[in-house]
Design an enzyme around this catalytic site. Sequence first.
Site, PDB file in Angstrom:
ATOM      1  N   GLU A  45      10.623   7.457  -1.262  1.00 27.04           N
ATOM      2  CA  GLU A  45      10.813   6.778  -2.544  1.00 27.04           C
ATOM      3  C   GLU A  45      11.357   7.757  -3.577  1.00 27.04           C
ATOM      4  O   GLU A  45      10.909   8.898  -3.612  1.00 27.04           O
ATOM      5  CB  GLU A  45       9.480   6.183  -3.027  1.00 27.04           C
ATOM      6  CG  GLU A  45       8.937   5.116  -2.093  1.00 27.04           C
ATOM      7  CD  GLU A  45       7.639   4.489  -2.592  1.00 27.04           C
ATOM      8  OE1 GLU A  45       7.148   4.909  -3.663  1.00 27.04           O
ATOM      9  OE2 GLU A  45       7.113   3.589  -1.922  1.00 27.04           O
ATOM     10  N   HIS A  73       8.186  -0.541  -5.430  1.00 22.99           N
ATOM     11  CA  HIS A  73       6.812  -0.037  -5.627  1.00 22.99           C
ATOM     12  C   HIS A  73       6.308  -0.378  -7.031  1.00 22.99           C
ATOM     13  O   HIS A  73       5.800   0.482  -7.761  1.00 22.99           O
ATOM     14  CB  HIS A  73       6.749   1.468  -5.380  1.00 22.99           C
ATOM     15  CG  HIS A  73       5.379   1.918  -4.930  1.00 22.99           C
ATOM     16  ND1 HIS A  73       5.186   2.984  -4.100  1.00 22.99           N
ATOM     17  CD2 HIS A  73       4.128   1.423  -5.189  1.00 22.99           C
ATOM     18  CE1 HIS A  73       3.895   3.145  -3.872  1.00 22.99           C
ATOM     19  NE2 HIS A  73       3.226   2.211  -4.526  1.00 22.99           N
ATOM     20  N   GLY A  78       4.187  -3.189  -7.484  1.00 24.12           N
ATOM     21  CA  GLY A  78       3.084  -4.129  -7.370  1.00 24.12           C
ATOM     22  C   GLY A  78       2.028  -3.939  -8.440  1.00 24.12           C
ATOM     23  O   GLY A  78       1.469  -4.905  -8.958  1.00 24.12           O
ATOM     24  N   ALA A 137       0.842  -1.200   0.000  1.00 21.11           N
ATOM     25  CA  ALA A 137       0.000   0.000   0.000  1.00 21.11           C
ATOM     26  C   ALA A 137       0.877   1.250   0.000  1.00 21.11           C
ATOM     27  O   ALA A 137       1.385   1.653  -1.046  1.00 21.11           O
ATOM     28  CB  ALA A 137      -0.953  -0.035   1.195  1.00 21.11           C
ATOM     29  N   ARG A 138       1.089   1.848   1.160  1.00 19.76           N
ATOM     30  CA  ARG A 138       1.902   3.060   1.268  1.00 19.76           C
ATOM     31  C   ARG A 138       2.908   2.905   2.403  1.00 19.76           C
ATOM     32  O   ARG A 138       2.594   2.399   3.475  1.00 19.76           O
ATOM     33  CB  ARG A 138       1.015   4.291   1.520  1.00 19.76           C
ATOM     34  CG  ARG A 138       0.188   4.708   0.323  1.00 19.76           C
ATOM     35  CD  ARG A 138       1.061   5.216  -0.812  1.00 19.76           C
ATOM     36  NE  ARG A 138       0.315   5.703  -1.962  1.00 19.76           N
ATOM     37  CZ  ARG A 138       0.023   4.976  -3.028  1.00 19.76           C
ATOM     38  NH1 ARG A 138       0.396   3.708  -3.092  1.00 19.76           N
ATOM     39  NH2 ARG A 138      -0.644   5.507  -4.040  1.00 19.76           N
ATOM     40  N   ASP A 155       6.778  -3.389  -0.666  1.00 16.99           N
ATOM     41  CA  ASP A 155       6.796  -2.777  -1.995  1.00 16.99           C
ATOM     42  C   ASP A 155       6.650  -1.265  -1.907  1.00 16.99           C
ATOM     43  O   ASP A 155       6.702  -0.583  -2.922  1.00 16.99           O
ATOM     44  CB  ASP A 155       5.653  -3.357  -2.840  1.00 16.99           C
ATOM     45  CG  ASP A 155       5.706  -2.925  -4.297  1.00 16.99           C
ATOM     46  OD1 ASP A 155       6.780  -3.063  -4.913  1.00 16.99           O
ATOM     47  OD2 ASP A 155       4.674  -2.445  -4.816  1.00 16.99           O
TER      48      ASP A 155
END
Length: 308
Positions: free
Chosen positions: A262, A281, A283, A232-233, A257
């Site tokens: 980031e 990230h 996904g 998610a985050r 992920d």
Amino acid sequence: MSERKPVVLVTAADLAPEALALLGGYEIVYAGKTPSDDDIVSLCGQHDPAAIIVRYGKVGAAAMAAAPSLRVISKHGSGTDTIDKTAAAARGIAVRAAAGANAAAVAEHALALMLACAKSVPLLDARMRAGHWDKAVHKSLELHGRTVGLVGLGAIGLRFARMADAMGMNVLGFDPYAKELPSFVQRADLDTLWKQADVISLHCPLTEENRNLLDAKTLARCKRGVIVVNTARGGLIDEAALLEAVRGGQVRAAGLDSFAVEPMLAGHPFQKESGFILSPHIGGVTSDAYVNMGLAAARNVRGVIEAR
């Protein structure tokens, strides 16, 4: 003299051809592969877009102020935390998400991370390549009959729940906004979820209320040896607390992920710990999701601008 086409600013270097076909009546401006916040503000000032399709970077109040014609900010994905929704509301700018467009991709990636953590896939691969044969000493975790706790039961969370149920796992779910749930998901409060889950997988948006949802206190309430998955985050997890929990064995492994910052910077402590399985990230980044998210983002742009 022909009337100028409305401009759509895409905060990336590309958009799926199928999405571009839907936007044939618009002028498309690309911000490049990794646009900074300042780049986006500058492009808004130069082109005064009617719409922004957000793939990378953030769209804040300064970008909106630089684009007086802006009517809609359309996310190329499901999470809108990179958009200042308060500023958008104040200016009457619609914010739309491509809800569900990447659900299959993200749910599959969460499943892959869970399995990789339970079965020690990266570690065993590295050991094999180094010449080791660990059959006599290694034991992985069997997930059948164990409990997965899901935080967030939207399109992604429910798809993941269905896959976990098919594997014979018990599924607990927390989502105060979810109404009817399928029979294989047992609704639970967070305290119950922390205490009973062998795997915790996060599938909720990031808000100020749930920032650092998994911190030292909540991790301490979990079962020893729990697996943590986050597609998610990154802000949902206190990274320092998770690092200590992995090092101390409270968390068996973490498949991540998403991260607080980031791209992840070189030297991040997670990179040196074998208890972490990391991906950048991606996904929701599949060829199918790329098309689906582009189409949904384009439809959302047209739905607002062409509304009668």
